[in-house]
Design a protein around this motif. Structure first.
Motif, PDB file in Angstrom:
ATOM      1  N   ASN A   9      -3.055  -4.049   5.519  1.00  0.00           N
ATOM      2  CA  ASN A   9      -2.507  -5.225   4.921  1.00  0.00           C
ATOM      3  C   ASN A   9      -1.202  -5.511   4.723  1.00  0.00           C
ATOM      4  O   ASN A   9      -0.313  -4.505   4.353  1.00  0.00           O
ATOM      5  CB  ASN A   9      -2.928  -4.830   3.471  1.00  0.00           C
ATOM      6  CG  ASN A   9      -2.616  -5.952   2.473  1.00  0.00           C
ATOM      7  OD1 ASN A   9      -2.120  -7.246   2.640  1.00  0.00           O
ATOM      8  ND2 ASN A   9      -2.769  -5.700   1.190  1.00  0.00           N
ATOM      9  N   LYS A  11       0.777  -7.709   3.811  1.00  0.00           N
ATOM     10  CA  LYS A  11       1.197  -8.396   2.494  1.00  0.00           C
ATOM     11  C   LYS A  11       2.109  -9.530   3.081  1.00  0.00           C
ATOM     12  O   LYS A  11       1.950 -10.068   4.152  1.00  0.00           O
ATOM     13  CB  LYS A  11       1.837  -7.331   1.739  1.00  0.00           C
ATOM     14  CG  LYS A  11       0.976  -6.296   1.410  1.00  0.00           C
ATOM     15  CD  LYS A  11       1.746  -5.260   0.336  1.00  0.00           C
ATOM     16  CE  LYS A  11       0.923  -3.866   0.231  1.00  0.00           C
ATOM     17  NZ  LYS A  11       1.487  -3.188  -1.043  1.00  0.00           N
ATOM     18  N   HIS A  91      -6.577  -7.576  -4.888  1.00  0.00           N
ATOM     19  CA  HIS A  91      -5.564  -6.581  -4.813  1.00  0.00           C
ATOM     20  C   HIS A  91      -4.991  -6.483  -5.931  1.00  0.00           C
ATOM     21  O   HIS A  91      -4.571  -7.694  -6.644  1.00  0.00           O
ATOM     22  CB  HIS A  91      -4.610  -6.993  -3.472  1.00  0.00           C
ATOM     23  CG  HIS A  91      -3.776  -5.954  -3.137  1.00  0.00           C
ATOM     24  ND1 HIS A  91      -2.686  -5.659  -3.725  1.00  0.00           N
ATOM     25  CD2 HIS A  91      -3.694  -5.053  -2.077  1.00  0.00           C
ATOM     26  CE1 HIS A  91      -2.121  -4.723  -3.370  1.00  0.00           C
ATOM     27  NE2 HIS A  91      -2.718  -4.184  -1.984  1.00  0.00           N
ATOM     28  N   GLU A 161      -7.668   1.609  -5.021  1.00  0.00           N
ATOM     29  CA  GLU A 161      -6.331   1.884  -4.851  1.00  0.00           C
ATOM     30  C   GLU A 161      -5.679   2.149  -6.228  1.00  0.00           C
ATOM     31  O   GLU A 161      -5.505   1.176  -6.918  1.00  0.00           O
ATOM     32  CB  GLU A 161      -5.864   0.367  -4.247  1.00  0.00           C
ATOM     33  CG  GLU A 161      -6.466   0.025  -3.072  1.00  0.00           C
ATOM     34  CD  GLU A 161      -5.343  -0.730  -2.129  1.00  0.00           C
ATOM     35  OE1 GLU A 161      -5.180  -0.437  -0.998  1.00  0.00           O
ATOM     36  OE2 GLU A 161      -4.971  -1.829  -2.709  1.00  0.00           O
ATOM     37  N   ALA A 165      -0.072   4.601  -6.626  1.00  0.00           N
ATOM     38  CA  ALA A 165       0.210   5.073  -5.312  1.00  0.00           C
ATOM     39  C   ALA A 165       0.408   4.043  -4.293  1.00  0.00           C
ATOM     40  O   ALA A 165       0.617   4.470  -3.122  1.00  0.00           O
ATOM     41  CB  ALA A 165      -1.117   5.650  -4.920  1.00  0.00           C
ATOM     42  N   ILE A 166       0.533   2.601  -4.504  1.00  0.00           N
ATOM     43  CA  ILE A 166       0.673   1.669  -3.813  1.00  0.00           C
ATOM     44  C   ILE A 166       2.120   1.516  -3.576  1.00  0.00           C
ATOM     45  O   ILE A 166       3.120   1.265  -4.326  1.00  0.00           O
ATOM     46  CB  ILE A 166      -0.168   0.493  -4.244  1.00  0.00           C
ATOM     47  CG1 ILE A 166      -1.473   0.507  -4.281  1.00  0.00           C
ATOM     48  CG2 ILE A 166       0.479  -0.870  -3.039  1.00  0.00           C
ATOM     49  CD1 ILE A 166      -2.306  -0.773  -4.775  1.00  0.00           C
ATOM     50  N   GLY A 167       2.566   1.714  -2.305  1.00  0.00           N
ATOM     51  CA  GLY A 167       4.078   1.449  -1.918  1.00  0.00           C
ATOM     52  C   GLY A 167       4.821   2.562  -2.606  1.00  0.00           C
ATOM     53  O   GLY A 167       6.192   2.427  -2.361  1.00  0.00           O
ATOM     54  N   GLY A 205      -3.360   3.487  -0.886  1.00  0.00           N
ATOM     55  CA  GLY A 205      -2.156   3.993  -1.496  1.00  0.00           C
ATOM     56  C   GLY A 205      -1.495   5.010  -0.896  1.00  0.00           C
ATOM     57  O   GLY A 205      -1.880   6.185  -0.953  1.00  0.00           O
ATOM     58  N   SER A 206      -0.280   4.474  -0.044  1.00  0.00           N
ATOM     59  CA  SER A 206       0.408   5.443   0.543  1.00  0.00           C
ATOM     60  C   SER A 206      -0.102   6.348   1.555  1.00  0.00           C
ATOM     61  O   SER A 206       0.160   7.454   1.873  1.00  0.00           O
ATOM     62  CB  SER A 206       1.430   6.504  -0.535  1.00  0.00           C
ATOM     63  OG  SER A 206       2.213   5.348  -1.171  1.00  0.00           O
ATOM     64  N   LEU A 225      -7.230   1.435   3.197  1.00  0.00           N
ATOM     65  CA  LEU A 225      -6.492   0.147   3.187  1.00  0.00           C
ATOM     66  C   LEU A 225      -5.248   0.710   3.088  1.00  0.00           C
ATOM     67  O   LEU A 225      -4.833   1.096   2.200  1.00  0.00           O
ATOM     68  CB  LEU A 225      -7.178  -0.836   1.901  1.00  0.00           C
ATOM     69  CG  LEU A 225      -6.554  -2.020   1.769  1.00  0.00           C
ATOM     70  CD1 LEU A 225      -6.446  -2.917   2.889  1.00  0.00           C
ATOM     71  CD2 LEU A 225      -7.017  -2.705   0.646  1.00  0.00           C
ATOM     72  N   VAL A 226      -4.667   0.041   4.210  1.00  0.00           N
ATOM     73  CA  VAL A 226      -3.049   0.499   4.523  1.00  0.00           C
ATOM     74  C   VAL A 226      -2.359  -0.586   4.278  1.00  0.00           C
ATOM     75  O   VAL A 226      -2.332  -1.342   5.262  1.00  0.00           O
ATOM     76  CB  VAL A 226      -2.935   1.330   5.862  1.00  0.00           C
ATOM     77  CG1 VAL A 226      -1.566   2.015   6.231  1.00  0.00           C
ATOM     78  CG2 VAL A 226      -4.150   2.225   5.934  1.00  0.00           C
ATOM     79  N   GLY A 227      -1.061  -0.382   3.451  1.00  0.00           N
ATOM     80  CA  GLY A 227      -0.119  -1.197   3.518  1.00  0.00           C
ATOM     81  C   GLY A 227       1.056  -1.018   4.558  1.00  0.00           C
ATOM     82  O   GLY A 227       0.914  -1.198   5.617  1.00  0.00           O
ATOM     83  N   GLY A 228       2.052  -0.403   3.971  1.00  0.00           N
ATOM     84  CA  GLY A 228       3.328   0.069   4.787  1.00  0.00           C
ATOM     85  C   GLY A 228       2.956   0.431   6.180  1.00  0.00           C
ATOM     86  O   GLY A 228       3.774  -0.008   6.975  1.00  0.00           O
TER      87      GLY A 228
HETATM   88  C1  PEP Z   1      -1.886  -1.825  -0.151  1.00  0.00           C
HETATM   89  O1  PEP Z   1      -1.115  -2.711   0.029  1.00  0.00           O
HETATM   90  O2  PEP Z   1      -3.044  -2.216  -0.357  1.00  0.00           O
HETATM   91  C2  PEP Z   1      -1.542  -0.318   0.228  1.00  0.00           C
HETATM   92  C3  PEP Z   1      -2.174   0.629  -0.074  1.00  0.00           C
HETATM   93  O3  PEP Z   1       0.014  -0.180   0.508  1.00  0.00           O
HETATM   94  P1  PEP Z   1       0.638   1.308   0.757  1.00  0.00           P
HETATM   95  O4  PEP Z   1      -0.242   1.730   1.847  1.00  0.00           O
HETATM   96  O5  PEP Z   1       1.949   0.774   1.394  1.00  0.00           O
HETATM   97  O6  PEP Z   1       0.654   1.921  -0.533  1.00  0.00           O
END
Ligand code: PEP
Length: 246
Positions: A9, A11, A91, A161, A165-167, A205-206, A225-228
């Motif tokens: 993701n 974002k 989200h 998520e 833990a997100i970001g 989440g991270s 599901l991976v953000g950063g």
């Molecule tokens: C997300 O945006 O759904 C997410 C999990 O972000 P991050 O991996 O950066 O914590």
């Protein structure tokens, strides 16, 4: 047998030049047991589909309506029209920033299915809810409210998520992840019978290259599901490799 899924993701990150990261991911050999999905900002979806190879491209949100007077929104039909095959709905950032309710999210999931899109439905508790011992009740309520009755493993992925833990770099213990994912599986099988085993459950989440293998060792974690860490091809590829090897 559930096919694993590594979903990224982006974002509100990414300009045309950043598609080079997707190009690098697409140049790597396809993993044997793992599907890959990248959800860039809507502005990049069309261009992303041209270079993604067998990496699926998705949106980060869609409106529940097919079209109409909703300035700034994007419909599932529009996402499908520009080549997306999936969309994230619910989200926690959408729930918080745009006041989305479980009912809104269920309506968006239905809109996604109507256009043949896979709906990645996000759920998860805040730190206050966890500290108050409300995590499982909250998960149960979000699953009940956000997943329409005709959800199946083919049209829906559930992403657990924890908001805290997100970001943040904070990650639940493996026991906490296991407890949540086992509970989600039980809840889905109680509601959907045998089909409940077909839903892929992602942890989010991270997730980073250095914690991915541990997280993917947990039962009922079918991917992430991976953000950063999805913004850089090397980091996301390391997570894909860890998932495929799990
Ligand atoms: C997300 O945006 O759904 C997410 C999990 O972000 P991050 O991996 O950066 O914590």
């Amino acid at each position: 047998m559930r096919r694993k899924l590594a979903a990224g993701n982006w974002k509100m990150n990414g300009l045309g030049a950043d598609l080079a990261e997707l190009e690098r991911l697409a140049a790597a050999p396809a993993p044997a047991q793992t599907g890959r999905l990248i959800c860039p900002p809507a502005t990049l979806i069309s261009r992303a589909t041209l270079i993604a190879g067998d990496i699926a491209i998705g949106g980060q949100d869609c409106h529940a309506a097919q079209s109409g007077a909703h300035t700034g929104d994007i419909s599932a039909e529009m996402l499908a029209d520009c080549g997306a095959s999936a969309v994230i709905v619910g989200h926690s950032e959408r729930r918080a920033d745009h006041g989305e309710t479980d009912a809104t999210i269920a309506a968006k999931a239905k809109a996604a299915w109507d256009e043949g899109l896979l709906a990645v439905i996000c759920i998860g508790e805040s730190l206050a809810q966890r500290d108050a011992g409300e995590t499982l009740d909250l998960i149960a309520a979000q699953l009940a409210g956000s997943l329409p009755d005709n959800a199946t493993g083919a049209n829906t992925v559930v992403a657990y998520e924890p908001i805290w833990a997100i970001g943040t770099g904070l990650v639940p213990t493996l026991e906490q992840i296991a407890q949540a994912h086992d509970f989600i599986r039980e809840t889905l099988t109680a509601r959907f019978g045998g089909e409940g085993h077909a839903f892929r459950l992602l942890y989010g989440g991270s997730v980073k290259p250095d914690n991915a293998a541990d997280i993917f060792s947990v039962a009922n974690v079918d991917g992430a599901l991976v953000g950063g860490a999805s913004l850089k091809a090397d980091d996301f590829q390391a997570i894909i490799d860890a998932l495929d090897a799990a």
